[in-house]
Design a protein around this motif. Structure first.
Motif, PDB file in Angstrom:
ATOM      1  N   ARG A   1       2.054   1.694  -3.478  1.00  7.74           N
ATOM      2  CA  ARG A   1       0.935   2.504  -4.403  1.00  7.74           C
ATOM      3  C   ARG A   1       0.557   3.427  -3.536  1.00  7.74           C
ATOM      4  O   ARG A   1       0.773   4.897  -5.117  1.00  7.74           O
ATOM      5  CB  ARG A   1      -0.468   1.102  -4.442  1.00  7.74           C
ATOM      6  CG  ARG A   1      -1.478   1.854  -5.102  1.00  7.74           C
ATOM      7  CD  ARG A   1      -3.150   0.847  -4.192  1.00  7.74           C
ATOM      8  NE  ARG A   1      -3.122   1.335  -3.575  1.00  7.74           N
ATOM      9  CZ  ARG A   1      -3.868   2.745  -2.434  1.00  7.74           C
ATOM     10  NH1 ARG A   1      -3.846   3.590  -3.952  1.00  7.74           N
ATOM     11  NH2 ARG A   1      -4.242   2.500  -1.185  1.00  7.74           N
TER      12      ARG A   1
ATOM     13  N   ASP B   1      -3.606   0.298   4.593  1.00  5.14           N
ATOM     14  CA  ASP B   1      -4.401   1.552   3.304  1.00  5.14           C
ATOM     15  C   ASP B   1      -3.859   3.025   4.529  1.00  5.14           C
ATOM     16  O   ASP B   1      -3.048   4.170   4.294  1.00  5.14           O
ATOM     17  CB  ASP B   1      -4.664   2.180   2.629  1.00  5.14           C
ATOM     18  CG  ASP B   1      -4.400   3.355   2.176  1.00  5.14           C
ATOM     19  OD1 ASP B   1      -4.065   2.981   1.100  1.00  5.14           O
ATOM     20  OD2 ASP B   1      -5.786   4.469   1.939  1.00  5.14           O
TER      21      ASP B   1
ATOM     22  N   LEU C   1       1.244  -2.946  -9.705  1.00 10.09           N
ATOM     23  CA  LEU C   1       1.423  -0.946 -10.458  1.00 10.09           C
ATOM     24  C   LEU C   1       1.555  -0.498 -11.402  1.00 10.09           C
ATOM     25  O   LEU C   1       0.446   0.434 -11.047  1.00 10.09           O
ATOM     26  CB  LEU C   1       2.383  -0.488  -9.296  1.00 10.09           C
ATOM     27  CG  LEU C   1       2.173  -1.180  -7.049  1.00 10.09           C
ATOM     28  CD1 LEU C   1       2.689  -0.524  -6.865  1.00 10.09           C
ATOM     29  CD2 LEU C   1       0.481  -0.978  -6.773  1.00 10.09           C
TER      30      LEU C   1
ATOM     31  N   GLU D   1       1.266  -1.293  -0.418  1.00 15.34           N
ATOM     32  CA  GLU D   1       0.150   0.378   0.034  1.00 15.34           C
ATOM     33  C   GLU D   1       1.139   1.419   0.108  1.00 15.34           C
ATOM     34  O   GLU D   1       0.405   2.228  -0.551  1.00 15.34           O
ATOM     35  CB  GLU D   1      -0.893  -0.665   0.976  1.00 15.34           C
ATOM     36  CG  GLU D   1      -2.243  -0.296   1.208  1.00 15.34           C
ATOM     37  CD  GLU D   1      -3.141  -0.986   0.051  1.00 15.34           C
ATOM     38  OE1 GLU D   1      -2.991  -0.219  -0.319  1.00 15.34           O
ATOM     39  OE2 GLU D   1      -3.246  -2.375  -0.686  1.00 15.34           O
TER      40      GLU D   1
ATOM     41  N   GLN E   1       0.691   6.487  -6.896  1.00 14.88           N
ATOM     42  CA  GLN E   1       0.201   7.288  -7.672  1.00 14.88           C
ATOM     43  C   GLN E   1       0.605   9.182  -7.854  1.00 14.88           C
ATOM     44  O   GLN E   1      -0.932   9.644  -7.353  1.00 14.88           O
ATOM     45  CB  GLN E   1      -0.705   6.787  -6.520  1.00 14.88           C
ATOM     46  CG  GLN E   1      -1.695   5.687  -7.454  1.00 14.88           C
ATOM     47  CD  GLN E   1      -2.682   5.083  -6.416  1.00 14.88           C
ATOM     48  OE1 GLN E   1      -3.442   5.262  -5.075  1.00 14.88           O
ATOM     49  NE2 GLN E   1      -3.385   4.337  -7.292  1.00 14.88           N
TER      50      GLN E   1
END
Length: 256
Positions: A27, A225, A52, A24, A31
């Motif tokens: 990720r 997350d 990913l 997480e 992002q």
């Protein structure tokens, strides 16, 4: 947040990135525009990086066992040679042996188990910081985020002596590095998770997890997350004046 002084995308190295909190973190950083290097001892990190890349994230897998201290410094240098300066280091990988799903009592922890936990939880973050921080200093920008634990902050009945001691060591090391390198634009901070719903947590017996949930004011286990969110912030330009801090993410189970 995403670019260094040269205009290039910043690069983040995340350990234990094949699953859970590490995945997480990778990720979220990806992002946010980072190039992410996903390091894990499991071959599944290759598939994790592929997931990913499917999200248009620049992600590369690195299969490496952090318990192998003898090669770690050299591998870190080769990673720098191949991918360039790592602007962000997220030391997330950790182990916590639990025989039959229960916390090992002091009398059954072998010296070998003690040393193995320290190799992964403390020595690996030390060696990676030692290898990567000099380039951050040269570039006058860097972020190190170490994943500690509530067990390193206070007594936890759900943590073994080896695990608690290792996470306390991470906190002490982080404070020292934070004080030494802040003047070079490099910050060092910790995130201390409480009981998070991850594969590592699920090695505990079901009754242990249920007991933990009842002790959390939020009434639930945390999500990977939610840890990654704190890591993303500490890795950003916006967190430039946060240094030597510990962010507790535990649903209010421990309020230091």
């Amino acid at each position: 947040m995403t670019q260094g002084t040269s205009g290039k995308s910043r690069t983040a190295l995340v350990t234990g990135a094949a699953s859970g909190i590490g995945f997480e973190c990778a990720r979220r950083l990806g992002q946010a525009g980072m190039t992410v290097l996903m390091l894990d001892r499991s071959a599944s990190v290759v598939e994790a990086a592929s997931q990913l890349r499917a999200l248009d994230i620049a992600a590369s897998p690195i299969e490496l066992d952090l318990a192998d201290s003898s090669i770690l410094s050299d591998r870190a240098k080769s990673i720098q040679s191949q991918y360039g300066t790592c602007d962000i280091l997220v030391n997330n990988a950790g182990i916590h042996p639990k025989p039959n799903g229960f916390v090992a009592s002091l009398d059954v922890i072998s010296l070998c188990e003690w040393e193995e936990v320290f190799k992964v939880n403390v020595t690996a973050p030390f060696l990676l910081a030692q290898a990567l921080i000099p380039a951050m200093v040269e570039g006058k920008w860097g972020r190190v985020v170490n994943i500690a634990s509530r067990a390193g902050r206070t007594y936890s009945p759900r943590a073994g002596t080896h695990y608690s001691a290792s996470k306390s060591a991470v906190l002490g090391m982080s404070r020292k590095l934070a004080g030494d390198y802040a003047r070079f634009g490099v910050t060092v901070n910790c995130v201390a998770p409480g009981q998070i719903d991850t594969a590592l947590a699920r090695t505990s017996a079901t009754a242990t997890l249920e007991s933990a949930r009842k002790m959390i004011p939020a009434g639930r286990l945390g999500l990977a997350d939610e840890i990654a969110s704190a890591v993303e912030y500490l890795s950003s330009d916006a967190a430039a004046f946060i240094n030597g801090a510990v962010i507790d993410v535990n649903g209010g189970e421990w309020m230091g």
